[in-house]
Design a protein around this motif. Structure first.
Motif, PDB file in Angstrom:
ATOM      1  N   ASN A 126       7.397 -30.403  30.056  1.00  0.00           N
ATOM      2  CA  ASN A 126       8.428 -29.936  29.134  1.00  0.00           C
ATOM      3  C   ASN A 126       8.904 -31.134  28.315  1.00  0.00           C
ATOM      4  N   ALA A 127       9.892 -30.935  27.472  1.00  0.00           N
ATOM      5  CA  ALA A 127      10.341 -32.021  26.598  1.00  0.00           C
ATOM      6  C   ALA A 127      10.844 -33.213  27.398  1.00  0.00           C
ATOM      7  N   ASN A 128      11.586 -32.947  28.464  1.00  0.00           N
ATOM      8  CA  ASN A 128      12.134 -34.044  29.263  1.00  0.00           C
ATOM      9  C   ASN A 128      11.022 -34.831  29.960  1.00  0.00           C
ATOM     10  N   ASN A 129      10.083 -34.108  30.611  1.00  0.00           N
ATOM     11  CA  ASN A 129       8.984 -34.792  31.281  1.00  0.00           C
ATOM     12  C   ASN A 129       8.156 -35.601  30.292  1.00  0.00           C
ATOM     13  N   ALA A 130       7.964 -35.044  29.087  1.00  0.00           N
ATOM     14  CA  ALA A 130       7.180 -35.752  28.076  1.00  0.00           C
ATOM     15  C   ALA A 130       7.866 -37.056  27.675  1.00  0.00           C
ATOM     16  N   ASN A 131       9.186 -37.030  27.550  1.00  0.00           N
ATOM     17  CA  ASN A 131       9.908 -38.269  27.227  1.00  0.00           C
ATOM     18  C   ASN A 131       9.724 -39.302  28.328  1.00  0.00           C
ATOM     19  N   VAL A 132       9.788 -38.855  29.588  1.00  0.00           N
ATOM     20  CA  VAL A 132       9.554 -39.781  30.704  1.00  0.00           C
ATOM     21  C   VAL A 132       8.144 -40.345  30.623  1.00  0.00           C
ATOM     22  N   MET A 133       7.182 -39.486  30.348  1.00  0.00           N
ATOM     23  CA  MET A 133       5.781 -39.900  30.244  1.00  0.00           C
ATOM     24  C   MET A 133       5.579 -40.961  29.158  1.00  0.00           C
ATOM     25  N   MET A 134       6.304 -40.845  28.057  1.00  0.00           N
ATOM     26  CA  MET A 134       6.130 -41.770  26.944  1.00  0.00           C
ATOM     27  C   MET A 134       6.632 -43.172  27.272  1.00  0.00           C
ATOM     28  N   ARG A 135       7.565 -43.282  28.206  1.00  0.00           N
ATOM     29  CA  ARG A 135       8.079 -44.620  28.544  1.00  0.00           C
ATOM     30  C   ARG A 135       7.610 -45.112  29.903  1.00  0.00           C
ATOM     31  N   ASP A 136       6.818 -44.299  30.613  1.00  0.00           N
ATOM     32  CA  ASP A 136       6.389 -44.655  31.966  1.00  0.00           C
ATOM     33  C   ASP A 136       4.880 -44.443  32.081  1.00  0.00           C
ATOM     34  N   PRO A 137       4.081 -45.502  31.850  1.00  0.00           N
ATOM     35  CA  PRO A 137       2.619 -45.351  31.904  1.00  0.00           C
ATOM     36  C   PRO A 137       2.112 -44.878  33.266  1.00  0.00           C
ATOM     37  N   ASP A 138       2.770 -45.285  34.347  1.00  0.00           N
ATOM     38  CA  ASP A 138       2.332 -44.852  35.675  1.00  0.00           C
ATOM     39  C   ASP A 138       2.485 -43.335  35.830  1.00  0.00           C
ATOM     40  N   TYR A 139       3.583 -42.809  35.312  1.00  0.00           N
ATOM     41  CA  TYR A 139       3.793 -41.360  35.376  1.00  0.00           C
ATOM     42  C   TYR A 139       2.752 -40.635  34.532  1.00  0.00           C
ATOM     43  N   ARG A 140       2.401 -41.182  33.373  1.00  0.00           N
ATOM     44  CA  ARG A 140       1.364 -40.574  32.550  1.00  0.00           C
ATOM     45  C   ARG A 140       0.043 -40.511  33.319  1.00  0.00           C
ATOM     46  N   GLU A 141      -0.301 -41.575  34.021  1.00  0.00           N
ATOM     47  CA  GLU A 141      -1.544 -41.584  34.792  1.00  0.00           C
ATOM     48  C   GLU A 141      -1.516 -40.515  35.882  1.00  0.00           C
ATOM     49  N   VAL A 142      -0.359 -40.367  36.539  1.00  0.00           N
ATOM     50  CA  VAL A 142      -0.234 -39.344  37.578  1.00  0.00           C
ATOM     51  C   VAL A 142      -0.423 -37.951  36.982  1.00  0.00           C
ATOM     52  N   LEU A 143       0.252 -37.674  35.877  1.00  0.00           N
ATOM     53  CA  LEU A 143       0.098 -36.359  35.243  1.00  0.00           C
ATOM     54  C   LEU A 143      -1.346 -36.101  34.834  1.00  0.00           C
ATOM     55  N   GLY A 144      -2.051 -37.163  34.434  1.00  0.00           N
ATOM     56  CA  GLY A 144      -3.444 -37.017  34.049  1.00  0.00           C
ATOM     57  C   GLY A 144      -4.330 -36.563  35.190  1.00  0.00           C
ATOM     58  N   ARG A 145      -3.874 -36.734  36.429  1.00  0.00           N
ATOM     59  CA  ARG A 145      -4.625 -36.260  37.594  1.00  0.00           C
ATOM     60  C   ARG A 145      -4.156 -34.894  38.065  1.00  0.00           C
ATOM     61  N   CYS A 146      -3.185 -34.316  37.356  1.00  0.00           N
ATOM     62  CA  CYS A 146      -2.644 -32.994  37.714  1.00  0.00           C
ATOM     63  C   CYS A 146      -3.248 -31.910  36.842  1.00  0.00           C
ATOM     64  N   LEU A 147      -3.104 -30.684  37.310  1.00  0.00           N
ATOM     65  CA  LEU A 147      -3.335 -29.525  36.460  1.00  0.00           C
ATOM     66  C   LEU A 147      -1.978 -29.215  35.829  1.00  0.00           C
ATOM     67  N   VAL A 148      -1.851 -29.480  34.535  1.00  0.00           N
ATOM     68  CA  VAL A 148      -0.552 -29.444  33.857  1.00  0.00           C
ATOM     69  C   VAL A 148      -0.393 -28.122  33.107  1.00  0.00           C
ATOM     70  N   LEU A 149       0.751 -27.459  33.331  1.00  0.00           N
ATOM     71  CA  LEU A 149       1.065 -26.194  32.673  1.00  0.00           C
ATOM     72  C   LEU A 149       2.263 -26.377  31.741  1.00  0.00           C
ATOM     73  N   PRO A 150       2.362 -25.553  30.685  1.00  0.00           N
ATOM     74  CA  PRO A 150       3.445 -25.712  29.706  1.00  0.00           C
ATOM     75  C   PRO A 150       4.753 -25.092  30.177  1.00  0.00           C
ATOM     76  N   ASP A 151       5.837 -25.795  29.894  1.00  0.00           N
ATOM     77  CA  ASP A 151       7.161 -25.370  30.355  1.00  0.00           C
ATOM     78  C   ASP A 151       8.161 -25.523  29.217  1.00  0.00           C
ATOM     79  N   GLY A 152       8.585 -24.406  28.649  1.00  0.00           N
ATOM     80  CA  GLY A 152       9.716 -24.451  27.737  1.00  0.00           C
ATOM     81  C   GLY A 152       9.372 -24.400  26.262  1.00  0.00           C
ATOM     82  N   ILE A 153      10.419 -24.191  25.486  1.00  0.00           N
ATOM     83  CA  ILE A 153      10.253 -24.020  24.045  1.00  0.00           C
ATOM     84  C   ILE A 153       9.865 -25.321  23.355  1.00  0.00           C
ATOM     85  N   GLY A 154      10.230 -26.460  23.942  1.00  0.00           N
ATOM     86  CA  GLY A 154       9.914 -27.741  23.314  1.00  0.00           C
ATOM     87  C   GLY A 154       8.425 -27.957  23.153  1.00  0.00           C
ATOM     88  N   VAL A 155       7.652 -27.701  24.223  1.00  0.00           N
ATOM     89  CA  VAL A 155       6.206 -27.908  24.105  1.00  0.00           C
ATOM     90  C   VAL A 155       5.570 -26.823  23.238  1.00  0.00           C
TER      91      VAL A 155
END
Length: 273
Positions: free
Chosen positions: A63-92
């Protein structure tokens, strides 16, 4: 699931093996592949993952909040890249319209997706609950049992266990022989914790669910149906908890849209036609 030491450290090759292969069209949001599935295909995919014997599938939501975290946290981005990611909310959805010319097929937010999945899947599952406070955990487990009594809900622990030494919790999860584990420890902690510590010896599927247990417990109310239909539940939550959520929504949404605009103008057009 085969028995093994729950304290074993997962090797890099295992992390690569866990990276989800595309199972449906994806719409990248800020370079993060997000699966574009309708409700029925998404629920069927989860059911399929729960019957496979191919290690652990970790499902997360963007969602918008998680995406903001992802943009400033490369480790979190790598973790999400290993997940099956689904869309959450109007922001995405707004981002998908701007970046790809169309919204996602469904808003698969965890607060709706998990209860729907528990209803959709009729084969009895062992569902583990991990996170929140002990009171919320107990209330959520009780309400889940009323919602889908054919599943067995196992209260693993609240979210205040010893993070420095999770051996005891990992052993409890492994011994419980969980099919589906719901982890509610907040972003990005929950996703990082799952990625670091859990393997197919602990569960077939793990879903990082954020505040789901708070809602299921009844301690935090959901927005009325008409508000949800207007895709404005975030406004309802902001009204309920302004001091806690104003930064996420009042500041976070413009920051997210700025990331999307910057990304769009730096990338070649992906719009149709």
């Amino acid at each position: 699931m085969p028995a093994s030491s729950s304290s074993a450290v997962r090797q890099p090759d295992d992390a690569l093996a866990r990276a989800p292969q595309p199972v449906a069209p994806v719409r990248p949001i800020l370079d993060m592949p997000v699966h574009d599935l309708g409700w029925k295909p998404a629920l069927a995919l989860l059911e399929e993952k729960l019957t496979e014997n191919r290690g652990l599938t970790h499902i997360a939501f963007l969602n918008a909040n998680n995406a903001n975290v992802m943009m400033r946290d490369p480790d979190y981005r790598e973790v999400l890249g290993r997940c099956l990611v689904l869309p959450d909310g109007i922001g995405v959805d707004i981002a998908a319209r701007f970046l790809h010319g169309g919204r996602f097929s469904a808003n698969l937010n965890g607060t709706d997706f998990v209860p729907a999945a528990l209803t959709f899947i009729t084969k009895p599952l062992r569902v583990g609950l991990l996170g929140a406070t002990s009171e919320v955990l107990q209330d959520a487990a009780r309400n889940f049992r009323r919602h889908s009594p054919w599943h067995d809900f196992v209260e693993i622990s609240d979210g205040y266990f010893d993070r420095a030494d999770p051996t005891f919790i990992l052993k409890r999860i492994e011994q419980a022989r969980i099919d589906l584990l719901l982890v509610a420890m907040g972003t990005p902690l929950q996703e990082k914790w799952v990625d670091k510590h859990l393997t197919g010896d602990h569960a077939r599927v793990v879903i990082s669910v954020g505040a789901l247990l708070d809602f299921v417990s009844g301690r935090v109310p959901r927005a009325p149906d008409w508000v949800r239909q207007l895709r404005s539940e975030w406004l309802f939550r902001l009204w309920l908890e302004p001091s806690r959520l104003w930064r996420r929504y009042v500041l976070g949404i413009p920051v997210f849209l700025a990331h999307v605009l910057r990304h769009r103008f730096r990338q070649p057009s992906t719009l149709p036609g």
